[in-house]
Design a protein around this motif. Structure first.
Motif, PDB file in Angstrom:
ATOM      1  N   TYR A  44       0.840  -1.192   0.000  1.00 18.10           N
ATOM      2  CA  TYR A  44       0.000   0.000   0.000  1.00 18.10           C
ATOM      3  C   TYR A  44       0.879   1.247   0.000  1.00 18.10           C
ATOM      4  O   TYR A  44       1.986   1.245   0.557  1.00 18.10           O
ATOM      5  CB  TYR A  44      -0.910   0.027   1.228  1.00 18.10           C
ATOM      6  CG  TYR A  44      -1.943  -1.060   1.244  1.00 18.10           C
ATOM      7  CD1 TYR A  44      -3.169  -0.909   0.609  1.00 18.10           C
ATOM      8  CD2 TYR A  44      -1.691  -2.280   1.881  1.00 18.10           C
ATOM      9  CE1 TYR A  44      -4.120  -1.922   0.621  1.00 18.10           C
ATOM     10  CE2 TYR A  44      -2.629  -3.294   1.899  1.00 18.10           C
ATOM     11  CZ  TYR A  44      -3.841  -3.106   1.260  1.00 18.10           C
ATOM     12  OH  TYR A  44      -4.772  -4.108   1.263  1.00 18.10           O
ATOM     13  N   SER A  45       0.375   2.289  -0.602  1.00 15.86           N
ATOM     14  CA  SER A  45       1.082   3.567  -0.607  1.00 15.86           C
ATOM     15  C   SER A  45       0.900   4.268   0.728  1.00 15.86           C
ATOM     16  O   SER A  45      -0.208   4.315   1.276  1.00 15.86           O
ATOM     17  CB  SER A  45       0.555   4.458  -1.731  1.00 15.86           C
ATOM     18  OG  SER A  45       1.065   5.780  -1.601  1.00 15.86           O
ATOM     19  N   SER A  97      -0.408   7.117   7.984  1.00 16.53           N
ATOM     20  CA  SER A  97       0.035   5.775   7.628  1.00 16.53           C
ATOM     21  C   SER A  97       0.140   4.976   8.917  1.00 16.53           C
ATOM     22  O   SER A  97       0.062   5.541  10.015  1.00 16.53           O
ATOM     23  CB  SER A  97       1.397   5.824   6.921  1.00 16.53           C
ATOM     24  OG  SER A  97       2.450   5.924   7.871  1.00 16.53           O
ATOM     25  N   LEU A 167      -5.535  -2.407   6.580  1.00 15.24           N
ATOM     26  CA  LEU A 167      -4.578  -2.977   5.628  1.00 15.24           C
ATOM     27  C   LEU A 167      -4.322  -4.462   5.861  1.00 15.24           C
ATOM     28  O   LEU A 167      -3.705  -5.122   5.016  1.00 15.24           O
ATOM     29  CB  LEU A 167      -3.251  -2.213   5.709  1.00 15.24           C
ATOM     30  CG  LEU A 167      -3.323  -0.694   5.570  1.00 15.24           C
ATOM     31  CD1 LEU A 167      -1.919  -0.098   5.557  1.00 15.24           C
ATOM     32  CD2 LEU A 167      -4.084  -0.286   4.321  1.00 15.24           C
ATOM     33  N   SER A 322      -9.552  -0.910   2.348  1.00 17.67           N
ATOM     34  CA  SER A 322      -8.351  -0.297   2.901  1.00 17.67           C
ATOM     35  C   SER A 322      -8.459   1.219   2.817  1.00 17.67           C
ATOM     36  O   SER A 322      -9.030   1.769   1.875  1.00 17.67           O
ATOM     37  CB  SER A 322      -7.120  -0.786   2.135  1.00 17.67           C
ATOM     38  OG  SER A 322      -7.197  -0.409   0.768  1.00 17.67           O
ATOM     39  N   GLN A 325      -4.193   3.639  -0.520  1.00 14.65           N
ATOM     40  CA  GLN A 325      -4.268   3.164  -1.898  1.00 14.65           C
ATOM     41  C   GLN A 325      -3.385   1.943  -2.114  1.00 14.65           C
ATOM     42  O   GLN A 325      -2.224   1.928  -1.706  1.00 14.65           O
ATOM     43  CB  GLN A 325      -3.869   4.280  -2.867  1.00 14.65           C
ATOM     44  CG  GLN A 325      -4.842   5.452  -2.863  1.00 14.65           C
ATOM     45  CD  GLN A 325      -4.358   6.611  -3.708  1.00 14.65           C
ATOM     46  OE1 GLN A 325      -3.189   6.685  -4.074  1.00 14.65           O
ATOM     47  NE2 GLN A 325      -5.249   7.538  -4.013  1.00 14.65           N
ATOM     48  N   ARG A 326      -3.934   0.938  -2.751  1.00 14.69           N
ATOM     49  CA  ARG A 326      -3.204  -0.289  -3.088  1.00 14.69           C
ATOM     50  C   ARG A 326      -2.202   0.005  -4.196  1.00 14.69           C
ATOM     51  O   ARG A 326      -2.486   0.752  -5.129  1.00 14.69           O
ATOM     52  CB  ARG A 326      -4.210  -1.355  -3.540  1.00 14.69           C
ATOM     53  CG  ARG A 326      -3.603  -2.608  -4.147  1.00 14.69           C
ATOM     54  CD  ARG A 326      -3.277  -3.635  -3.092  1.00 14.69           C
ATOM     55  NE  ARG A 326      -2.768  -4.848  -3.729  1.00 14.69           N
ATOM     56  CZ  ARG A 326      -3.530  -5.888  -4.078  1.00 14.69           C
ATOM     57  NH1 ARG A 326      -4.835  -5.842  -3.844  1.00 14.69           N
ATOM     58  NH2 ARG A 326      -2.996  -6.964  -4.624  1.00 14.69           N
ATOM     59  N   ARG A 399      -1.432   2.903  -8.842  1.00 21.38           N
ATOM     60  CA  ARG A 399      -2.123   2.878  -7.559  1.00 21.38           C
ATOM     61  C   ARG A 399      -3.611   2.883  -7.798  1.00 21.38           C
ATOM     62  O   ARG A 399      -4.135   3.667  -8.568  1.00 21.38           O
ATOM     63  CB  ARG A 399      -1.717   4.069  -6.696  1.00 21.38           C
ATOM     64  CG  ARG A 399      -0.264   3.992  -6.248  1.00 21.38           C
ATOM     65  CD  ARG A 399       0.182   5.363  -5.714  1.00 21.38           C
ATOM     66  NE  ARG A 399       1.432   5.287  -4.976  1.00 21.38           N
ATOM     67  CZ  ARG A 399       2.617   5.229  -5.539  1.00 21.38           C
ATOM     68  NH1 ARG A 399       2.729   5.243  -6.839  1.00 21.38           N
ATOM     69  NH2 ARG A 399       3.704   5.178  -4.797  1.00 21.38           N
TER      70      ARG A 399
END
Length: 401
Positions: A44-45, A97, A167, A322, A325-326, A399
């Motif tokens: 993930y970003s 995050s 996540l 999530s 972003q994936r 993404r």
């Protein structure tokens, strides 16, 4: 900020006072197993410029500290996955995050008399980015200011926790080996963790802790692509000298092993990982023999008892989707990372196209290893994730929400 501003681990001379707030730029003996393909790893970003979700859960005026004697009043809005700060018509948005912590702070020099002495201070620390923001809460009386600060700190900690939980795939801590994977025969405990694998990237890995074997003074912490343990992503070797500690913050789930940053799903699971590693280090320090099958069974039973006690502490899985972003890596991007790794220029821990490789200890500690930048709010002309997509070439990771 300034050493005067905070009685915390990050206290030190790492603040260069800015002229004004800047809002214009955001700155074992088992058979070998194949390594995990980098492109198959779930990632993930952690880009701070990602969009904030939904409506603000909490808003209010806070003081943004520029130095130990200077502050600006700002409007702060808390979202489920980040925070927005508005000042003089300009707004900065920063996405959380899993590697974010929040905690109360105090002025180190209580004798200093300035306009901020009555403020109740707290900080938001994006520690993998070396970005730390200090805020002050004011009220008519000290008790109310303390109460307001605690509400902000607990609300922000809850938002970071929601981002973290969103996540993780559903799982339970496992202590039993997998019949189809002989490499897990000496497993003590295993479960998913989040790994800070490079700039703006959090990778979901399945970690497995095993004790030392006969003739060795090293324990093994292996990380696989998933719970099937068929593809090895990387491994860390635990010795008596290994540096393992938790990050200090309100309900913080982050911990560090040999300079590598991880996040568990809950604080209880973080404590379980660190306690198991600590017990292994004690045995290594006392030159204990490698555990037998009977010993392993007893160790697993003790860990399983702890696992059962923490199951009630799980607050659900959080949001269904999530909150970050994936990252979908393209074939070109994988090849680029491989070339950078061979040249020694790759910023992540990826060592080849096929996997993350062995995680070598990073130099220095997160706290105090490098100077933090000015406390001026790292602003944003446009979200970095948007800017990257606008100019995305064939070698850029794609993404998706």
């Amino acid at each position: 900020m300034v050493s005067q501003a905070c009685r915390c681990l990050c206290s030190g001379d790492w603040f260069d006072e800015a002229e004004q707030l800047e809002f214009d730029g955001l700155g074992g003996a088992a058979a070998p197993i194949p390594p995990a393909r980098f492109s198959d790893l779930l990632a993930y970003s952690t880009d701070m410029g990602q969009p904030l979700r939904g409506k603000a859960m909490r808003s209010g005026d806070l003081w943004f500290l520029r130095s130990e004697a200077s502050a600006e009043k700002v409007q702060v809005s808390l979202f489920v996955n980040g925070i927005a700060i508005e000042h003089k018509g300009k707004e900065v948005r920063a996405c959380f995050s899993p590697f974010t912590l929040v905690r109360n702070c105090k002025f180190q020099d209580s004798s200093s008399i300035n306009q901020l002495s009555s403020l109740k201070i707290f900080k938001i620390f994006f520690f993998v980015k070396n970005l730390c923001y200090f805020f002050g809460v004011s009220a008519d009386d000290e008790a109310q200011a303390d109460k307001d600060r605690q509400l902000w700190v607990s609300s922000i900690a809850k938002a970071v926790h929601l981002v973290t939980q969103s996540l993780f795939p559903p799982f339970s801590i496992s202590c039993e080996p997998i019949c189809a994977a002989a490499v897990t025969s000496r497993r003590l405990m295993a479960g998913y963790v989040l790994y800070h694998s490079g700039e703006d990237v959090a990778t979901v890995l399945y970690g497995e802790l095993s004790p030392h074997t006969r003739g060795s003074d090293l324990a093994r912490l292996a990380f696989y692509e998933n719970e099937q343990c068929q593809r090895l992503a990387m491994e860390i070797w635990i010795s008596v000298a290994s540096n393992c500690f938790e990050k200090v913050g309100m309900s913080c789930t982050c911990f560090c092993i040999n300079g590598h940053d991880f996040s568990a799903r809950t604080t209880a699971e973080r404590k379980l990982w660190l306690r198991a590693i600590s017990n292994i280090k004690v045995k290594l320090q006392n030159s204990a023999p490698a555990p037998s099958r009977e010993d392993l069974a007893h160790y697993r039973e003790a860990i399983e008892e702890q696992v059962r006690s923490l199951e009630n502490s799980l607050e659900g899985r959080g949001p269904v989707d999530s909150l970050l972003q994936r990252i979908e890596w393209t074939r070109t991007e994988v090849s680029r990372v491989s070339r950078e790794a061979e040249d020694g220029t790759c910023s992540s821990s990826i060592s080849s196209e096929e996997g993350l490789g062995t995680a070598a200890p990073r130099s220095g500690s997160v706290f105090g290893a490098s100077k933090l930048h000015s406390l001026s709010i790292p602003a944003l002309s446009q979200p970095r994730s948007v800017a990257r997509e606008a100019s995305r070439g064939p070698g850029t990771p794609r993404r998706e929400l």
